[in-house]
Design a protein around this motif. Structure first.
Motif, PDB file in Angstrom:
ATOM      1  N   THR A 142     -18.195   9.612  -8.899  1.00  0.00           N
ATOM      2  CA  THR A 142     -17.051   8.768  -8.534  1.00  0.00           C
ATOM      3  C   THR A 142     -17.180   8.271  -7.105  1.00  0.00           C
ATOM      4  N   ARG A 143     -17.563   9.168  -6.210  1.00  0.00           N
ATOM      5  CA  ARG A 143     -17.736   8.757  -4.816  1.00  0.00           C
ATOM      6  C   ARG A 143     -18.843   7.714  -4.693  1.00  0.00           C
ATOM      7  N   GLU A 144     -19.944   7.935  -5.397  1.00  0.00           N
ATOM      8  CA  GLU A 144     -21.049   6.982  -5.362  1.00  0.00           C
ATOM      9  C   GLU A 144     -20.613   5.624  -5.902  1.00  0.00           C
ATOM     10  N   ALA A 145     -19.796   5.623  -6.953  1.00  0.00           N
ATOM     11  CA  ALA A 145     -19.306   4.363  -7.515  1.00  0.00           C
ATOM     12  C   ALA A 145     -18.429   3.628  -6.510  1.00  0.00           C
ATOM     13  N   LEU A 146     -17.634   4.366  -5.757  1.00  0.00           N
ATOM     14  CA  LEU A 146     -16.793   3.751  -4.726  1.00  0.00           C
ATOM     15  C   LEU A 146     -17.643   3.155  -3.604  1.00  0.00           C
ATOM     16  N   VAL A 147     -18.678   3.852  -3.222  1.00  0.00           N
ATOM     17  CA  VAL A 147     -19.563   3.343  -2.161  1.00  0.00           C
ATOM     18  C   VAL A 147     -20.270   2.073  -2.630  1.00  0.00           C
ATOM     19  N   LYS A 148     -20.758   2.077  -3.863  1.00  0.00           N
ATOM     20  CA  LYS A 148     -21.427   0.889  -4.397  1.00  0.00           C
ATOM     21  C   LYS A 148     -20.464  -0.279  -4.516  1.00  0.00           C
ATOM     22  N   ALA A 149     -19.248   0.005  -4.958  1.00  0.00           N
ATOM     23  CA  ALA A 149     -18.239  -1.044  -5.075  1.00  0.00           C
ATOM     24  C   ALA A 149     -17.869  -1.592  -3.700  1.00  0.00           C
TER      25      ALA A 149
ATOM     26  N   ASP B   8      -9.406  -4.363  -3.660  1.00  0.00           N
ATOM     27  CA  ASP B   8     -10.575  -5.022  -4.238  1.00  0.00           C
ATOM     28  C   ASP B   8     -11.704  -4.019  -4.485  1.00  0.00           C
ATOM     29  N   ILE B   9     -11.830  -3.051  -3.573  1.00  0.00           N
ATOM     30  CA  ILE B   9     -12.860  -2.022  -3.735  1.00  0.00           C
ATOM     31  C   ILE B   9     -12.565  -1.172  -4.959  1.00  0.00           C
ATOM     32  N   THR B  10     -11.324  -0.752  -5.105  1.00  0.00           N
ATOM     33  CA  THR B  10     -10.984   0.090  -6.257  1.00  0.00           C
ATOM     34  C   THR B  10     -11.068  -0.696  -7.563  1.00  0.00           C
ATOM     35  N   ALA B  11     -10.746  -1.982  -7.516  1.00  0.00           N
ATOM     36  CA  ALA B  11     -10.888  -2.804  -8.723  1.00  0.00           C
ATOM     37  C   ALA B  11     -12.353  -2.923  -9.120  1.00  0.00           C
ATOM     38  N   GLU B  12     -13.220  -3.104  -8.126  1.00  0.00           N
ATOM     39  CA  GLU B  12     -14.653  -3.195  -8.392  1.00  0.00           C
ATOM     40  C   GLU B  12     -15.184  -1.890  -8.967  1.00  0.00           C
ATOM     41  N   ALA B  13     -14.634  -0.767  -8.489  1.00  0.00           N
ATOM     42  CA  ALA B  13     -15.067   0.556  -8.958  1.00  0.00           C
ATOM     43  C   ALA B  13     -14.308   1.008 -10.199  1.00  0.00           C
TER      44      ALA B  13
ATOM     45  N   CYS C 203     -11.203   2.098 -10.485  1.00  0.00           N
ATOM     46  CA  CYS C 203     -10.458   3.339 -10.268  1.00  0.00           C
ATOM     47  C   CYS C 203      -9.182   3.014  -9.502  1.00  0.00           C
ATOM     48  N   SER C 204      -8.359   4.009  -9.273  1.00  0.00           N
ATOM     49  CA  SER C 204      -7.072   3.805  -8.615  1.00  0.00           C
ATOM     50  C   SER C 204      -7.173   4.005  -7.107  1.00  0.00           C
ATOM     51  N   ILE C 205      -6.156   3.520  -6.403  1.00  0.00           N
ATOM     52  CA  ILE C 205      -6.079   3.750  -4.963  1.00  0.00           C
ATOM     53  C   ILE C 205      -6.013   5.244  -4.675  1.00  0.00           C
ATOM     54  N   GLY C 206      -5.284   5.970  -5.524  1.00  0.00           N
ATOM     55  CA  GLY C 206      -5.197   7.414  -5.339  1.00  0.00           C
ATOM     56  C   GLY C 206      -6.553   8.074  -5.403  1.00  0.00           C
ATOM     57  N   THR C 207      -7.389   7.629  -6.327  1.00  0.00           N
ATOM     58  CA  THR C 207      -8.739   8.164  -6.421  1.00  0.00           C
ATOM     59  C   THR C 207      -9.525   7.860  -5.157  1.00  0.00           C
ATOM     60  N   PHE C 208      -9.367   6.645  -4.640  1.00  0.00           N
ATOM     61  CA  PHE C 208     -10.065   6.279  -3.405  1.00  0.00           C
ATOM     62  C   PHE C 208      -9.728   7.271  -2.296  1.00  0.00           C
ATOM     63  N   TYR C 209      -8.449   7.579  -2.126  1.00  0.00           N
ATOM     64  CA  TYR C 209      -8.031   8.454  -1.032  1.00  0.00           C
ATOM     65  C   TYR C 209      -8.435   9.913  -1.262  1.00  0.00           C
ATOM     66  N   THR C 210      -8.900  10.232  -2.436  1.00  0.00           N
ATOM     67  CA  THR C 210      -9.464  11.561  -2.657  1.00  0.00           C
ATOM     68  C   THR C 210     -10.774  11.729  -1.896  1.00  0.00           C
ATOM     69  N   TYR C 211     -11.485  10.613  -1.704  1.00  0.00           N
ATOM     70  CA  TYR C 211     -12.824  10.670  -1.117  1.00  0.00           C
ATOM     71  C   TYR C 211     -12.924  10.050   0.275  1.00  0.00           C
ATOM     72  N   PHE C 212     -12.023   9.128   0.611  1.00  0.00           N
ATOM     73  CA  PHE C 212     -12.103   8.434   1.897  1.00  0.00           C
ATOM     74  C   PHE C 212     -10.716   8.253   2.494  1.00  0.00           C
ATOM     75  N   GLU C 213     -10.664   8.281   3.832  1.00  0.00           N
ATOM     76  CA  GLU C 213      -9.399   8.090   4.528  1.00  0.00           C
ATOM     77  C   GLU C 213      -8.989   6.624   4.577  1.00  0.00           C
ATOM     78  N   GLY C 214      -9.969   5.730   4.611  1.00  0.00           N
ATOM     79  CA  GLY C 214      -9.627   4.321   4.724  1.00  0.00           C
ATOM     80  C   GLY C 214     -10.866   3.447   4.714  1.00  0.00           C
ATOM     81  N   LYS C 215     -10.677   2.189   5.088  1.00  0.00           N
ATOM     82  CA  LYS C 215     -11.746   1.202   5.004  1.00  0.00           C
ATOM     83  C   LYS C 215     -12.901   1.528   5.947  1.00  0.00           C
ATOM     84  N   GLU C 216     -12.581   1.996   7.158  1.00  0.00           N
ATOM     85  CA  GLU C 216     -13.638   2.301   8.107  1.00  0.00           C
ATOM     86  C   GLU C 216     -14.553   3.401   7.594  1.00  0.00           C
ATOM     87  N   GLU C 217     -13.939   4.394   6.946  1.00  0.00           N
ATOM     88  CA  GLU C 217     -14.734   5.530   6.484  1.00  0.00           C
ATOM     89  C   GLU C 217     -15.638   5.163   5.308  1.00  0.00           C
ATOM     90  N   VAL C 218     -15.150   4.338   4.387  1.00  0.00           N
ATOM     91  CA  VAL C 218     -16.011   3.937   3.275  1.00  0.00           C
ATOM     92  C   VAL C 218     -17.087   2.969   3.763  1.00  0.00           C
TER      93      VAL C 218
END
Length: 221
Positions: free
Chosen positions: A33-40, A57-62, A64-79
């Motif tokens: 899931t994290r790898e998919a978010l990074v690729k997206a 847009d990142i979560t749509a590309e991946a 997944c949900s915004i909630g899932t995104f915040y499981t792995y990253f704090e925000g845009k700078e971190e991803v």
């Protein structure tokens, strides 16, 4: 010679210096899931730029949900840091083919330059974006500087080895020579592939960089 070894992947915070409270996933599903978010995120950053990129847009590309995104990253700078680290790892470990020892150091330099330039071309959009982001966030400038130091230190060791074997000019300072030659290759790659200025024929660039390396070190054999 712009690829390096001994630089394994680790947590994003330890490599970029960008603070994070998120730990790397411990399950295969989490890692996927994290790898998919990074690729997206890479797709979105390369398409829209850093400032215009949106988490939605990142979560749509991946898918997944915004909630899932915040499981792995704090925000845009971190991803974005994770995207850059993946590209950095690709460029530090481009998979240079084995060169028989009897072909001499010039052949090794040529193969190493080619592997680096191919990887740089593959990541050129990100390298251009990285420079833009570094101008507004000094943490990313440190990431860029750390990568440059890694290349320089590795190449300095190789130059010293050539000097010890009597194959390179012993009067040349290996650290300074490595810095000058490494920066030459990386800046040329940036001009040709990221800015798309000047020649973009890969083999022509490899040939020129290799000739300058060989001449600069006064290589023999």
């Amino acid at each position: 010679m712009n690829a390096t070894d001994g630089d394994s992947m680790a947590s994003i915070g330890s490599l970029t210096g960008i603070a994070t409270t998120k730990e790397m996933p411990t399950t295969r599903r989490g890692l996927r899931t994290r790898e998919a978010l990074v690729k997206a995120a890479r797709v979105v950053f390369e398409r829209d730029g850093f400032l215009n990129a949106r988490l939605v847009d990142i979560t749509a590309e991946a898918t997944c949900s915004i909630g899932t995104f915040y499981t792995y990253f704090e925000g845009k700078e971190e991803v974005f840091a994770a995207v850059i680290e993946a590209a950095r790892h690709d460029m530090l470990h481009p998979g240079m083919p084995h060169v028989p020892e009897d072909e001499g150091p010039a052949a090794v330099i040529e193969a190493s330059n080619r592997a680096y330039l191919v990887a740089y071309k593959r990541n050129a959009k990100l390298m251009k974006l990285m420079q833009q982001v570094a101008m507004i966030d000094p943490r990313f400038e440190e990431v860029r500087a750390r990568s440059a130091r890694a290349f320089g230190e590795r190449n300095a060791r190789r130059i010293k080895e050539l000097q010890d074997r009597g194959l390179a000019d012993p009067t040349v300072d290996p650290e300074l020579a490595a810095r000058a030659l490494s920066l030459m290759v990386s800046r040329l790659a940036f001009e040709c592939f990221a800015l798309e200025e000047g020649p973009r024929d890969l083999e022509e660039i490899v040939a020129v960089c290799t000739r300058l390396w060989v001449n600069g070190l006064n290589l023999s054999a």
